[in-house]
Structures are given as structure tokens and as C-alpha cells.
Design a protein around this motif. Structure first.
Motif, short mmCIF file in Angstrom:
data_model
loop_
_atom_site.label_atom_id
_atom_site.label_comp_id
_atom_site.label_asym_id
_atom_site.label_seq_id
_atom_site.Cartn_x
_atom_site.Cartn_y
_atom_site.Cartn_z
N ALA A 255 -20.78 -14.47 21.45
CA ALA A 255 -18.67 -14.17 21.34
C ALA A 255 -18.00 -16.26 21.39
N PHE A 256 -18.03 -16.01 20.26
CA PHE A 256 -16.54 -17.03 20.61
C PHE A 256 -15.06 -17.11 20.09
N ARG A 257 -14.56 -17.69 20.33
CA ARG A 257 -13.09 -17.34 20.37
C ARG A 257 -12.05 -17.26 19.16
N ASP A 258 -12.91 -18.12 17.97
CA ASP A 258 -12.58 -18.49 16.78
C ASP A 258 -12.94 -17.03 16.09
N LEU A 259 -13.87 -16.36 16.12
CA LEU A 259 -14.04 -15.14 15.35
C LEU A 259 -13.09 -14.65 14.89
N LEU A 260 -12.43 -13.94 15.93
CA LEU A 260 -11.82 -12.79 15.29
C LEU A 260 -9.79 -13.32 14.52
N PRO A 261 -9.29 -14.62 14.78
CA PRO A 261 -8.15 -15.12 13.92
C PRO A 261 -8.85 -14.99 12.36
N GLY A 262 -7.46 -14.56 12.05
CA GLY A 262 -7.00 -14.59 10.35
C GLY A 262 -8.32 -13.72 9.77
N LYS A 263 -8.95 -13.17 10.85
CA LYS A 263 -9.42 -11.11 9.65
C LYS A 263 -8.41 -10.02 10.24
N ASN A 264 -8.71 -9.29 9.76
CA ASN A 264 -8.67 -7.67 9.42
C ASN A 264 -8.95 -7.16 10.79
N MET B 125 -5.20 -11.30 14.43
CA MET B 125 -5.68 -10.75 13.02
C MET B 125 -4.80 -9.92 12.86
N ARG B 126 -4.87 -9.88 10.93
CA ARG B 126 -4.14 -8.63 10.28
C ARG B 126 -4.16 -7.45 10.95
N LEU B 127 -3.58 -6.34 10.37
CA LEU B 127 -3.32 -5.42 11.11
C LEU B 127 -3.28 -3.74 9.21
N PHE B 128 -4.35 -3.29 10.13
CA PHE B 128 -4.14 -2.53 8.87
C PHE B 128 -4.02 -1.08 8.92
N TYR B 129 -3.82 -0.03 8.63
CA TYR B 129 -4.08 1.53 8.92
C TYR B 129 -4.29 2.02 7.59
N MET B 130 -5.20 3.41 8.62
CA MET B 130 -6.63 3.84 7.42
C MET B 130 -6.33 5.15 7.93
N THR B 131 -6.72 6.07 7.42
CA THR B 131 -7.51 7.90 8.38
C THR B 131 -8.87 7.23 8.04
N PRO B 132 -9.96 7.79 9.74
CA PRO B 132 -10.94 7.88 9.74
C PRO B 132 -11.68 8.14 8.24
N LYS B 133 -11.11 9.06 7.42
CA LYS B 133 -12.07 9.07 6.43
C LYS B 133 -12.40 8.21 5.29
N GLU B 134 -10.75 7.70 5.47
CA GLU B 134 -10.85 6.20 4.52
C GLU B 134 -11.63 5.49 5.42
N HIS B 135 -11.27 5.25 6.29
CA HIS B 135 -12.24 3.60 6.55
C HIS B 135 -13.51 4.22 6.51
N ASP B 136 -14.51 4.80 7.13
CA ASP B 136 -15.83 5.45 6.63
C ASP B 136 -15.95 4.90 4.91
N LEU B 137 -15.35 5.55 4.32
CA LEU B 137 -15.52 5.78 2.79
C LEU B 137 -15.79 3.92 2.42
N HIS B 138 -14.66 3.07 2.69
CA HIS B 138 -14.64 1.77 2.35
C HIS B 138 -15.60 1.03 2.75
N LEU B 139 -15.43 1.46 4.09
CA LEU B 139 -17.10 0.34 4.88
C LEU B 139 -18.24 0.73 4.47
N ALA B 140 -18.43 1.96 3.90
CA ALA B 140 -19.95 2.04 2.80
C ALA B 140 -19.78 0.95 2.25
N TYR B 141 -18.77 1.00 1.59
CA TYR B 141 -19.65 -0.29 0.44
C TYR B 141 -19.07 -1.07 0.08
N VAL B 142 -18.37 -1.93 1.11
CA VAL B 142 -17.97 -3.11 1.61
C VAL B 142 -18.58 -4.30 2.99
N SER B 143 -19.20 -3.26 3.66
CA SER B 143 -20.02 -3.76 4.94
C SER B 143 -21.15 -3.00 5.14
N HIS B 144 -21.51 -1.86 4.93
CA HIS B 144 -23.60 -0.90 5.57
C HIS B 144 -23.86 -1.55 4.06
#
Length: 285
Positions: free
Chosen positions: A129-138, A164-183
Motif C-alpha cells: 500500500a502507498f498513498r499515491d495509488l489512488l490520486p488521478g485514477k478512476n 479520484m475521478r468518479l464514473f457511474y455504470m450498471t453492474p452489467k456494463e462494469h463487468d463487460l468493460h472490465l473483462a476487456y480492459v483489465s481481466h
């Protein structure tokens, strides 16, 4: 305010560190099944106390659930049962569909906020853990309309204070997008690591030839299997679809290489280079 961090790892610990800097009087309680993690979190100044789950929740205005997602699913109903009437629980899980279904079935759903900080490294545990992990992220918040206004406002305010910058999605949208850009990127790194390790059995010098390009590409293969196996399982339909598309492109690329079609190979890479514009735009936000 008293905040409990359930699962004192990279995300929960980094959240505590940045907020401690901004709010020196805020009290943090750690909850972790690992005695070593609890001791390390105390020594590092992440938390002020380490307590059992029920004792921590009873004293908290905010409970941050930052465990692996399989543990998170099992703990969420219990935490909602124990939560004081005016308190809030927020999860930091990397999947949202099943977690939100569990929350929706609970009579105290309004005290829950479903969130996912889009931040991390290949390292885990409170030592990472470190203090600068979250600033500037979504930060992605799902089903915000199902959270009580006070609970939602508290979570939004604290994560904005964390930079952090805030964004809003449905759970379905979240899981679909994260499958491609993270998982998918994590699966690719694990597969690349296995491919090279298999070759290294026969050619010991292969790692002597590894460059920074290899290191940056395979870096995610150092990520915690205990964290990622449940993520892949909970989002398996979307991850499977992403893998199918990825494998099709790999097969096409193999075909043009096998056929010595340099023109087609160049075209593939030029199309992929468009990602530079996308990533440059993200970095400028």
C-alpha cells in the motif's frame, strides 16, 4: 469518523493512507484474518487498531470491504446485518454483477455502495500500500440509485478527496468493460509467463535475453492468484467472450506470419497502433 478496512491490502491500505494525510483525526480500524497483515498495517501506520469484525463494525461510520471477491461475497450479508443504522459499507471489488445481486437481496441494501477503484499494481498486502495509488485514477460506482443519498454522498466525497475521478455504470456494463480492459490483460500476462517458463526449461539463457519490454508485458503475471482466480470465475461469461475474440486475433496474426505476408502483418500492427491515440487521450484527462 471511524473507518474499518476489512482486508488490509493494497487498495484498502492505500485508501487509508491518503485519507489519513487529509484527515489526521480520522480513526482507522483494520480487520484481517492474517495476524501478520494486521501487525504490518499497524507498523506502517495504515490503521490505529486491529479488531475482530463485529467489534470493528460496531464502532464504524464507514466499512470498506477490500477482500478478494469470493470472500467479499460471503462477508457482505454479515456486514450489512451488523452495520449500525447510520453507517455505510462500500466494497472495492473488481467484479460487480454477483456482488450487487447479493446486496439487492438484503433489506439494508441502501446502506451499501458498490465501487471499484481502477487502480492497482502487481503487488498485494499491506506492505504494497502507498498513498499515491489512488490520486488521478478512476472510481466506478454501480447502481448508485439503490444507495441511500447520505451513503452515496459519503463515498463520493471521500474518494474525491482521495483524488479520484468518479464514473457511474450498471453492474452489467462494469463487468463487460472490465473483462476487456483489465481481466483479459491479466490472463494474457499469466499465459505469456507460462509460455516463457515452459521454454526456459530447455533454454536456461532465455531470461538473460529478456528486455524491459518483456518485463513490462509480463509484469501482471506476478499478481495474486488468490485475488484473480475468483475474479475470472465471477466474470467468466464476459472473460470467455473476450478470450475468444483475443484468440481469433492471435490466430490471424499467426496465419500472416506463417504465410510470410509482411504486408498483412504491417496492417495488423498499424491498426493496433490506434491504441496510442486512445491511451494518450486517457493520460491527458
Amino acid at each position: 469518523m471511524t473507518v474499518s478496512i476489512v482486508g488490509i491490502g493494497l487498495l484498502g491500505g492505500s485508501f487509508a493512507l491518503i485519507l489519513r494525510e487529509k484527515y489526521p483525526k480520522m480513526r482507522f480500524i483494520g480487520v484481517d484474518t492474517s495476524v501478520v497483515n494486521g501487525q504490518l498495517a499497524l507498523a506502517k501506520g495504515i490503521v490505529d487498531d486491529v479488531l475482530p469484525l463485529d467489534e470493528a463494525i460496531a464502532q464504524s461510520e464507514l466499512v470498506v470491504l477490500a477482500t478478494p471477491v469470493n470472500v467479499l461475497m460471503n462477508l457482505l450479508p454479515t456486514i450489512l446485518d451488523l452495520l449500525p443504522p447510520n453507517a455505510t459499507v462500500v466494497d472495492l471489488g473488481s467484479t460487480k454483477g454477483l456482488i450487487c445481486e447479493i446486496a439487492d437481496a438484503h433489506p439494508r441494501r441502501s446502506q451499501f455502495v458498490a465501487a471499484h477503484p481502477m487502480a492497482g499494481t502487481e503487488n498485494s498486502g499491506p506492505g504494497a500500500a502507498f498513498r499515491d495509488l489512488l490520486p488521478g485514477k478512476n472510481l466506478i460506482i454501480c447502481d448508485r440509485q439503490k444507495s441511500a443519498p447520505d451513503s452515496l454522498a459519503l463515498v463520493e466525497s471521500l474518494f474525491r478527496d482521495a483524488g479520484m475521478r468518479l464514473f457511474y455504470m450498471t453492474p452489467k456494463e462494469h463487468d463487460l468493460h472490465l473483462a476487456y480492459v483489465s481481466h483479459l490483460s491479466h490472463i494474457s500476462a499469466f499465459a505469456l509467463g507460462l509460455t516463457v517458463l515452459e521454454k526456459e526449461k530447455d533454454e536456461r539463457a532465455i531470461f538473460d535475453m529478456a528486455s524491459t519490454g518483456f518485463s513490462s508485458t509480463v509484469r501482471l503475471a506476478k499478481s495474486s492468484p488468490q485475488m484473480w482466480a475468483p475474479i475470472f470465475d465471477q466474470n467468466r461469461v464476459n472473460v470467455s467472450d473476450a478470450l475468444t475474440a483475443y484468440i481469433e486475433f492471435l490466430q490471424q496474426f499467426k496465419k500472416v506470419i506463417d504465410e510470410q505476408d509482411v504486408s498483412a502483418s504491417l496492417d495488423f500492427m498499424q491498426q493496433a497502433n490506434v491504441i496510442r491515440r486512445v491511451l494518450d487521450g486517457i493520460e491527458k484527462k
